[in-house]
Write an enzyme that holds these catalytic residues in place. Sequence first.
Site, mmCIF file in Angstrom:
data_model
loop_
_atom_site.group_PDB
_atom_site.id
_atom_site.type_symbol
_atom_site.label_atom_id
_atom_site.label_comp_id
_atom_site.label_asym_id
_atom_site.label_seq_id
_atom_site.Cartn_x
_atom_site.Cartn_y
_atom_site.Cartn_z
ATOM 1 C CG ASP A 289 33.509 31.576 -57.161
ATOM 2 O OD1 ASP A 289 33.775 30.331 -57.890
ATOM 3 O OD2 ASP A 289 33.839 32.685 -57.795
ATOM 4 C CG HIS A 290 37.713 30.780 -55.970
ATOM 5 N ND1 HIS A 290 38.633 30.005 -56.545
ATOM 6 C CD2 HIS A 290 36.995 31.694 -57.105
ATOM 7 C CE1 HIS A 290 38.588 30.103 -57.962
ATOM 8 N NE2 HIS A 290 37.869 31.065 -58.357
ATOM 9 C CG ASP B 112 40.771 27.508 -55.011
ATOM 10 O OD1 ASP B 112 41.593 26.634 -55.118
ATOM 11 O OD2 ASP B 112 40.800 28.434 -55.686
ATOM 12 C CD GLU C 230 41.418 25.570 -58.902
ATOM 13 O OE1 GLU C 230 40.107 26.317 -58.580
ATOM 14 O OE2 GLU C 230 42.325 26.241 -59.499
ATOM 15 N N GLY D 8 40.770 37.058 -63.859
ATOM 16 C CA GLY D 8 40.973 38.481 -63.702
ATOM 17 C C GLY D 8 41.071 39.302 -64.915
HETATM 18 P P1 13P Z 1 36.924 35.990 -64.694
HETATM 19 O O1 13P Z 1 37.857 36.741 -63.748
HETATM 20 O O2 13P Z 1 37.631 35.424 -66.101
HETATM 21 O O3 13P Z 1 35.549 36.314 -64.774
HETATM 22 O O4 13P Z 1 36.785 34.421 -63.836
HETATM 23 C C1 13P Z 1 35.824 34.428 -63.079
HETATM 24 C C2 13P Z 1 35.913 33.061 -61.953
HETATM 25 O O5 13P Z 1 36.662 32.251 -62.276
HETATM 26 C C3 13P Z 1 35.067 33.068 -60.686
HETATM 27 O O6 13P Z 1 35.484 31.823 -60.108
HETATM 28 ZN ZN ZN Z 2 37.410 31.384 -60.248
#
Ligand code: 13P
Ligand code: ZN
Length: 291
Positions: A83-84, A105, A135, A184
């Site tokens: 993720d990211h 990202d 993204e 967040g």
């Molecule tokens: P939240 O902070 O809304 O849970 O988003 C999670 C997210 O986008 C992880 O990549």
């Molecule tokens: Zn995210």
Amino acid sequence: MIVHLKNLLKKAQKNNYALGSFNTHNLETTLGILRAAQAEESPLIISISPNSIRYAGLKPIVHIIETAAKNVVPTIPISFHLDHGENFHEASECIRAGFSSIMIDNSELPFDENIFQTKKVVEYAHRYGVWVQGEIGRVPKTKEEIKLLHEKPEEFLTKPEEAVEFFKKTGVDTLAIGIGNIHGKYKMTHPVKINWSRLREIHKVIKIPLVLHGASGLKKEEIKKAISLGIKIINIHTEINIAFSQALRKKINNDKKEVDPRKILLEPIKAIEEIVKEKIRMFGSSNRTKR
Ligand code: 13P
Ligand code: ZN
């Protein structure tokens, strides 16, 4: 059981539901997520961010997920994802470690630079059969960025024509977009306004699965609407953290004499299981392990 993300997405696309992408950091979070997958008989994605890799170590966290998926939920299809991801090096390490999908990202870079960097990762990943999420548009996370989103939304919202050009030039397999969504915990107390007409326009021109980041706190009706407008992966991290830390605080405050971590952590793990089950039901992925 661990499967490639593309197998999960094929079924989600055919049957019009979304896959939850749930962030993990350790064994306890992973167990909570997997127990929810088992209880709901739901396929899902376990996501690992660069911060979680720095926290747990790449190999330890991958081994925890792989071993737990094989042994705790042997009949439930689970995919794991970066993720990211921040750069080529990190992405290539994760490819070597067995991820079937990685995000790169570069949404904060200028458009052409985002294309250039993302394309480089896609070319490398595809050689190994690994899928890439890019993204375009931005999902704010800091207070300053959130303020800016309200003042100058166009700096954050994905432009449909840019999304098309980005997809054509990079060859990404899935696409994260900015439609007023926010990362967040700030948004748990401040309302989020999703730009539905923008999502509709993007969905019209982009046929690959769209990813909704920052989905913690969104209401059931919003989630359903997002799925009907092309969202196929929904990211949840903040609500997992809140569930875990609130349950942990409560347990420690209520039972000051307990010193056994296995007993202290039972309730936080259960709290994660409960929130993930609730999300799975919202996303429509319950009982989808066979169909
Ligand atoms: P939240 O902070 O809304 O849970 O988003 C999670 C997210 O986008 C992880 O990549
Ligand atoms: Zn995210």
